[in-house]
Design a protein around this motif. Structure first.
Motif, PDB file in Angstrom:
ATOM      1  N   ASP A   1      -1.635 -11.205  38.226  1.00 27.49           N
ATOM      2  CA  ASP A   1      -0.210 -11.711  37.670  1.00 27.49           C
ATOM      3  C   ASP A   1       0.093 -12.969  37.851  1.00 27.49           C
ATOM      4  O   ASP A   1       0.863 -13.748  36.990  1.00 27.49           O
ATOM      5  CB  ASP A   1       0.963 -10.723  38.681  1.00 27.49           C
TER       6      ASP A   1
ATOM      7  N   ASP B   1       5.980 -15.296  41.788  1.00 27.27           N
ATOM      8  CA  ASP B   1       5.515 -14.345  42.371  1.00 27.27           C
ATOM      9  C   ASP B   1       5.037 -14.693  43.827  1.00 27.27           C
ATOM     10  O   ASP B   1       4.019 -14.634  44.102  1.00 27.27           O
ATOM     11  CB  ASP B   1       3.926 -14.405  41.625  1.00 27.27           C
TER      12      ASP B   1
ATOM     13  N   CYS C   1       6.387  -6.828  36.866  1.00 25.92           N
ATOM     14  CA  CYS C   1       5.720  -7.729  37.476  1.00 25.92           C
ATOM     15  C   CYS C   1       6.261  -9.188  37.100  1.00 25.92           C
ATOM     16  O   CYS C   1       7.347  -9.168  36.348  1.00 25.92           O
ATOM     17  CB  CYS C   1       4.345  -7.665  37.232  1.00 25.92           C
TER      18      CYS C   1
ATOM     19  N   ILE D   1      -0.949  -6.423  32.281  1.00 30.58           N
ATOM     20  CA  ILE D   1      -0.803  -7.019  33.521  1.00 30.58           C
ATOM     21  C   ILE D   1       0.033  -6.141  34.636  1.00 30.58           C
ATOM     22  O   ILE D   1      -0.319  -5.988  35.711  1.00 30.58           O
ATOM     23  CB  ILE D   1       0.091  -8.236  33.539  1.00 30.58           C
TER      24      ILE D   1
ATOM     25  N   ASP E   1      -1.489  -4.816  38.000  1.00 26.24           N
ATOM     26  CA  ASP E   1      -0.665  -5.191  39.230  1.00 26.24           C
ATOM     27  C   ASP E   1       0.036  -4.269  40.004  1.00 26.24           C
ATOM     28  O   ASP E   1      -0.091  -4.157  41.054  1.00 26.24           O
ATOM     29  CB  ASP E   1       0.353  -6.441  38.909  1.00 26.24           C
TER      30      ASP E   1
END
Length: 295
Positions: free
Chosen positions: A168, A204, A217, A240, A244
């Motif tokens: 991510d 993140d 995400c 993704i 993730d």
């Protein structure tokens, strides 16, 4: 030992980071064992052969990620119990609020022993926060009406994220430099206790400006916040997401191959700048492939 966050090195040998709090915790355990008629020793040590510091840190990551994954499954179960649209019936609100409060308490317990900022905690934090917003009367689904963020506000900034970047964070950094700011700078820091400097934007990581929201995400959040409606980027976001969050929401056929490549990249490259360079090439090629398929 699990409650303290210790990991097992081998039979009856447990390790914690060499901090004052860990020494105190082990001192209490030592006293309990001795008072119970057992034998125990507490020592501060370094490994010169066998396990490396990186391997021991990986044990801590694996233990906390397992805790986070189990908690994320519980959070998703609560999420499924919520109506997708409209208000929550009052007779259910109190019960659900109790479940969400329990999840928040368990997450706090994990955070207290998450010494190396595991990757899984960002995911479960987003899920629990999303549930809290929903119970407080927030939107039932991610907003699609929010005004896109202005590119001028993020250009020329330094983007900060956690060390040891993985799927991510790699994909999000590629997206930032490819579509938001070609001159973007990146900084990789410890996931715990970082205070941002003026001009920095975090992604993140905990309390970041751009991070997981609900069951989305960071890559998905960036697309929505900046109004990036490119279909090929949407497909990458689904890939993704599945890698993730591990929830098989989209079941993209490209997922296993991309996951294998990113895992291999992370095994070969310990340096985050090197991971980003190779990862950017990977996602750049994936984007071109998906974009041309749709032409």
């Amino acid at each position: 030992m699990h409650r303290l966050g210790a990991v097992a090195i081998k039979n009856s040998v447990y390790a914690l980071p060499a901090t004052d709090a860990a020494r105190e915790d082990f001192a209490w355990v030592h006293r309990e064992i001795i008072d119970g008629g057992g034998e125990a020793s507490v020592c501060e040590a370094r490994f010169f052969a066998g396990l490396s510091d990186e391997q021991i840190e990986a044990l801590f990551h694996a233990a906390r990620n397992a805790d986070c994954e189990a908690l994320a499954e519980e959070a998703r179960a609560v999420q499924k119990a919520l109506p997708r649209r409209g208000s929550i019936p009052e007779e259910r609100r109190a019960e659900l609020a109790g479940e969400v409060a329990r999840l928040r308490k368990q997450l706090a317990d994990i955070a207290a022993v998450d010494f190396f900022a595991s990757t899984g905690r960002v995911t479960v934090e987003g899920l629990v926060h999303g549930l809290e917003v929903r119970l407080e009367g927030g939107a039932s689904e991610p907003s699609t009406k929010r005004q896109p963020a202005a590119l001028a506000d993020v250009r020329g900034r330094t983007w900060v994220t956690r060390k040891h970047i993985h799927v991510d964070r790699i994909a999000s950094a590629w997206l930032i430099r490819r579509f938001l700011d070609p001159e973007a700078r990146f900084k990789f820091v410890s996931g715990k206790g970082y205070t941002p400097e003026p001009g920095e934007l975090r992604f993140d990581m905990f309390e970041a400006e751009f991070t997981h929201e609900g069951d989305r995400c960071t890559f998905e959040v960036l697309l929505e916040r900046f109004g990036l409606a490119d279909p090929a980027l949407g497909l990458i976001a689904e890939i993704i997401h599945d890698i993730d969050l591990k929830d098989a929401k989209f079941n993209r056929p490209e997922r296993p191959g991309v996951e294998c490549l990113v895992n291999g990249l992370a095994m070969v490259e310990r340096d985050d700048e090197a991971r980003l360079a190779r990862g950017a090439a990977l996602f750049g090629d994936l984007y071109e492939s998906l974009a041309r398929k749709r032409e």
